[in-house]
Motif scaffolding. Structure first.
Motif: not given
Length: 651
Positions: A455-473, A497-504
């Motif tokens: 099991e994982t959750d939507a915060r699995v990428l938080n460190d990367w999202l907060n970093s200078e390495d974050h790039e657009s899809i 897509l998981h957010m879109l399916r499960n939560s939106i």
């Protein structure tokens, strides 16, 4: 204590907003850009604004015939390929562009020159060799001639004597060429020495006609390594001649098993097609023995064919263990799962389970999405870490347990994206890698009652999202910074897509729209806009804020609980819960509210609470004091600052 979920709809929020106690707060919003219309361009006769192909949609096609020879003593392939190309476009074509991906391995190629000095997964690792073209002939309107050509990196322009007429014009190209298989070919092809002999994996190996489409005309983005491929569909009839002690597996159906298999192997082949359990075609004990191969000549020719495919690949070795089992498809149809691997890779925690994995993966996707379209599905163990082609995939010979399941499932997931839905991988890696990573999680959860599921959750990428390495899809794969490909092209779109399916959207609405996208664009060439518009039009939900914030931009999300107070200071008259959105990425609101009387409830607010600003106060019908309010209690959203997600009366 008890828990229940209540969905608070926008209509209810609008009614609440008529009260001063529930008025939205603040006009200095940081989120307004999120809700601007996301312009996907007007519809045309080729592509409708609804995301479906237009009434005049067209695409060109290329059919291939090949006569291939493998020369192990030189690690060399020679081939004579005939290409039958049809121009279905509304415009006559004065020339044709061919893809010569093997030229990546020339030391003077752009790919070689753009490889960092530290090396790269997709780089040219000190190998010098590309395609050597011995002859090229064009046949047009009954006349054959040698055309003028011009090479540009991994592309070659072929000038035509007469323009190829629109809406059905046909031309034939015949090309004789050769190339040497590199030891390591940018994780796409290569050769591996094993105890029982060399394993050759051969891919992106023949001149292929580039795509000419209604979006860009000729798609001539060069092959630099990270960007994979974008091809039209067609049929392939080809034969591969190799030493008689070699086994050759390839995309499509083997046409002459009686010529290349012993009588005993033919019987096992037939048995495997009706068995849900693995059947050895060549057992570990038989590898390399005289009895394991027909010996009536020094060389054998393996004949294969496949329909409606973008590409083909193959592998050859005298070291292969070979097993197979039936794949059960919807409508009582079936295909054949096969695995070939060296003795070093055998074992119940390794490749001896490969065919089980192939079968489980394809059966799941055939039920969830669309029926698997090819007669066989071959998993090849070799030097390539993981790469997909129609009907055949290459996976690392070292992979075991969860790693082998994961790479097998991922590569066969690519049959749906991009082999069935033919997106442009050179420009939009996320449209195949991201979609595939998304469906892989569903498949892994299903396989063998979740044997490898974690099991994982939507915060699995938080460190990367907060970093200078974050790039657009939306970054093109060859432009993605080193080390970022997995996050940009695979994981961030999959999380979205998981957010879109499960939560939106919810699973039912998402699955309906997602499958409609697949059905609309099966064996066609969609763009990102076609996906976005299909998801909105079929689900009935406007998602401009989502496409902009998650796919186009590098925005982050930070929702917070600011305060809790009570109507006229009396908890029994209701609690006023103030929340804020502190970054530009917007998402719906999910709050878990716990009262001092022990009652616990989860309420959900739509993303439109942020329409007019980044603060909102909602009235909750409390019956006692609020003990705790927690935003996103199920970790459904990528909130990069969860420290402010909780309000507690104890604080």
């Amino acid at each position: 204590m008890y828990m229940k979920v209540r969905i608070t709809f926008l209509l209810v929020l609008a009614l609440l907003a008529t009260s001063p106690l529930n008025a939205q707060e603040g006009n200095d919003s940081t989120v307004q850009e999120a809700f601007l219309p996301y312009e996907t361009g007007p519809g045309t006769s080729y592509r409708s604004a609804s995301g479906a192909p237009g009434e005049a949609y067209w695409q060109n096609s290329a059919d291939y015939e090949m006569d291939v020879r493998l020369h192990p003593e030189e690690h060399k392939v020679t081939n004579s390929v005939t290409i039958y190309y049809t121009n279905n476009s509304p415009r006559a074509l004065e020339f044709i562009w061919l893809k010569l991906d093997q030229n990546l391995f020339d030391k003077e190629s752009w790919g070689a020159k753009l490889t960092p000095h530290t090396g790269s997964r997709f780089g040219n690792r000190n190998f010098d060799g590309g395609i050597t073209i011995d002859d090229i002939t064009v046949r047009q309107a009954g006349e054959g001639y040698e055309p003028e050509t011009r090479s540009m990196g991994t592309n070659m322009k072929v000038d035509l004597k007469d323009p190829l007429s629109a809406k059905g014009g046909e031309v034939t190209l015949r090309i004789d060429y050769s190339f040497v298989i590199p030891d390591y070919g940018s994780d796409r092809l290569g050769r591996l020495e094993t105890k029982k002999g060399m394993i050759y994996e051969v891919a992106q190996w023949y001149p292929r006609v580039a795509v000419y489409d209604d979006v860009q005309g000729w798609n001539i983005r060069p092959y630099l390594g990270a960007g994979e491929f974008y091809m039209d569909y067609g049929s392939f009839d080809y034969q591969i001649t190799a030493p008689s002690d070699y086994v050759v597996v390839a995309s499509g159906a083997l046409q002459n098993p009686q010529e290349v298999l012993t009588p005993g192997q033919q019987a096992r082949w037939e048995k495997a097609q009706n068995s849900d359990e693995r059947v050895y075609i060549i057992s570990p004990e038989e590898v390399g023995t005289e009895a394991s191969r027909p010996r009536h000549s020094k060389r054998l020719t393996w004949k294969y064919s496949i329909e409606n495919a973008r590409d083909i690949a193959w592998a050859a070795s005298r070291a292969f263990i070979w097993d197979a089992a039936r794949i059960n498809l919807p409508g009582e149809d079936q295909s054949l799962a096969m695995s070939v691997y060296p003795v070093e890779s055998a074992g119940d925690t390794a490749w001896s389970r490969s065919t089980e994995y192939v079968k489980g993966s394809i059966e799941f996707y055939s039920d969830y999405l669309k029926k698997y379209p090819y007669p066989t599905a071959v998993n090849v163990a070799g030097t390539v870490g993981g790469m997909e082609y129609p009907g055949i995939v290459f996976c690392s010979w070292k992979a075991t347990e969860a790693g082998l399941w994961g790479v097998t499932d991922h590569e066969f997931g690519h049959i749906w994206f991009p082999m069935i839905v033919g997106s442009n991988e050179r420009e939009h890696a996320w449209m195949d890698e991201g979609f595939n990573t998304f469906i892989n999680r569903l498949s892994t959860q299903h396989f063998n009652e979740g044997e490898y599921y974690r099991e994982t959750d939507a915060r699995v990428l938080n460190d990367w999202l907060n970093s200078e390495d974050h790039e657009s899809i939306m970054t093109a794969p060859d432009q993605i910074q080193p080390g970022n490909l997995g996050a940009v092209a695979y994981n961030k779109p999959a999380v979205g897509l998981h957010m879109l399916r499960n939560s939106i959207l919810g699973r039912e609405a998402f699955d309906e729209a997602f499958n409609e996208y697949l059905d609309r664009w099966a064996y066609k060439h969609p763009t990102p806009d076609d996906f976005f518009n299909t998801m909105e039009n079929v689900s009935g939900r406007e998602l401009d804020w989502f496409w902009r914030g998650w796919f186009e931009k590098t925005w982050t999300m930070d929702q917070a609980v600011d305060s809790v107070r009570y109507v006229e200071g009396d908890p029994s008259q209701g609690a006023l819960i103030s929340i804020s959105n502190n970054d530009k990425l917007v998402m719906p609101v999910v709050m878990k509210i716990t009262q001092e009387n022990g009652q616990t409830e989860v309420i959900e607010l739509p993303v439109q609470v942020w329409h007019r600003g980044d603060h909102w106060t909602t009235q909750y019908p409390s019956t006692s004091k609020i003990r705790r309010v927690e935003m996103d209690p199920r970790r459904e959203f990528p909130d990069v600052n969860p420290a402010n997600n909780v309000w507690s009366s104890e604080k």
